[in-house]
Design an enzyme around this catalytic site. Structure first.
Site, mmCIF file in Angstrom:
data_model
loop_
_atom_site.group_PDB
_atom_site.id
_atom_site.type_symbol
_atom_site.label_atom_id
_atom_site.label_comp_id
_atom_site.label_asym_id
_atom_site.label_seq_id
_atom_site.Cartn_x
_atom_site.Cartn_y
_atom_site.Cartn_z
ATOM 1 N N HIS A 61 0.795 -1.276 -0.017
ATOM 2 C CA HIS A 61 -0.089 -0.116 -0.050
ATOM 3 C C HIS A 61 0.898 1.181 0.124
ATOM 4 O O HIS A 61 1.935 1.248 0.472
ATOM 5 C CB HIS A 61 -0.824 0.139 1.231
ATOM 6 C CG HIS A 61 -0.369 -0.077 2.581
ATOM 7 N ND1 HIS A 61 0.254 -1.283 2.804
ATOM 8 C CD2 HIS A 61 -0.038 0.975 3.630
ATOM 9 C CE1 HIS A 61 0.614 -0.980 4.229
ATOM 10 N NE2 HIS A 61 0.380 0.193 4.580
ATOM 11 N N HIS A 68 1.153 5.357 1.103
ATOM 12 C CA HIS A 68 0.585 6.317 1.684
ATOM 13 C C HIS A 68 0.606 7.723 0.983
ATOM 14 O O HIS A 68 1.912 8.099 0.438
ATOM 15 C CB HIS A 68 1.118 6.745 3.038
ATOM 16 C CG HIS A 68 1.396 5.451 3.840
ATOM 17 N ND1 HIS A 68 0.422 5.299 5.074
ATOM 18 C CD2 HIS A 68 1.972 4.293 4.092
ATOM 19 C CE1 HIS A 68 0.523 4.222 5.521
ATOM 20 N NE2 HIS A 68 1.613 3.668 5.120
#
Length: 114
Positions: A100, A102
Site C-alpha cells: 500500500h 501512503h
C-alpha cells in the site's frame, strides 16, 4: 485458503472505509490515523506482500496505484506538493503485509521523514 489481509477485507466490504477511488487494479481509502492533513492509502486489489515482492507482471498494478495517487492529489487540491510513500518490512514501519502507498499532503512536509 490463507487468511485475508486487512485490506482485502476492506475491499470486500467486511470492514467499513471511506473509499476515494476504485478500479479493477487498485482502490484508495482515507487513513484512519492520518499523519498529515490529507492522508490516503492506495492499495492494489491483488494482495502483494510489499514492494519487495512486486514481480514484472505486476507493473500495471503499481502504475495504476501511482496514477490513482496523482488523480486523488489533483482532486484534493494538493497542487503545492504531496508525498507518496510505501514501507517495506517492519523496520520501515510496515504493519500490514499487503502493498500500500501512503499519499500525504495538505502541509509542508519535512525532510528527512524518519
Amino acid at each position: 485458503m490463507a487468511d485475508l489481509t486487512l485490506f482485502e477485507k476492506i475491499h470486500q466490504g467486511a470492514i467499513p472505509a471511506k473509499f476515494l477511488h476504485r478500479d479493477d487494479l487498485c482502490f484508495a481509502i482515507e487513513d484512519i490515523e492520518p499523519k498529515a492533513p490529507f492522508h490516503a492509502l492506495i492499495i492494489p486489489v491483488k494482495p502483494i506482500p510489499s514492494l519487495a515482492a512486486v514481480e514484472p507482471g505486476d507493473a500495471a498494478i503499481v502504475a495504476a496505484c501511482v496514477q490513482a495517487a496523482r488523480a486523488i492529489a489533483r482532486e484534493k487540491g494538493l497542487e503545492t506538493g504531496w508525498r507518496l510513500v510505501t514501507n517495506v518490512g517492519s523496520d520501515a514501519g510496515q504493519t500490514v503485509a499487503h502493498l500500500h502507498f501512503h499519499l500525504l499532503g495538505g502541509r509542508k512536509l519535512g525532510w528527512p521523514p524518519g
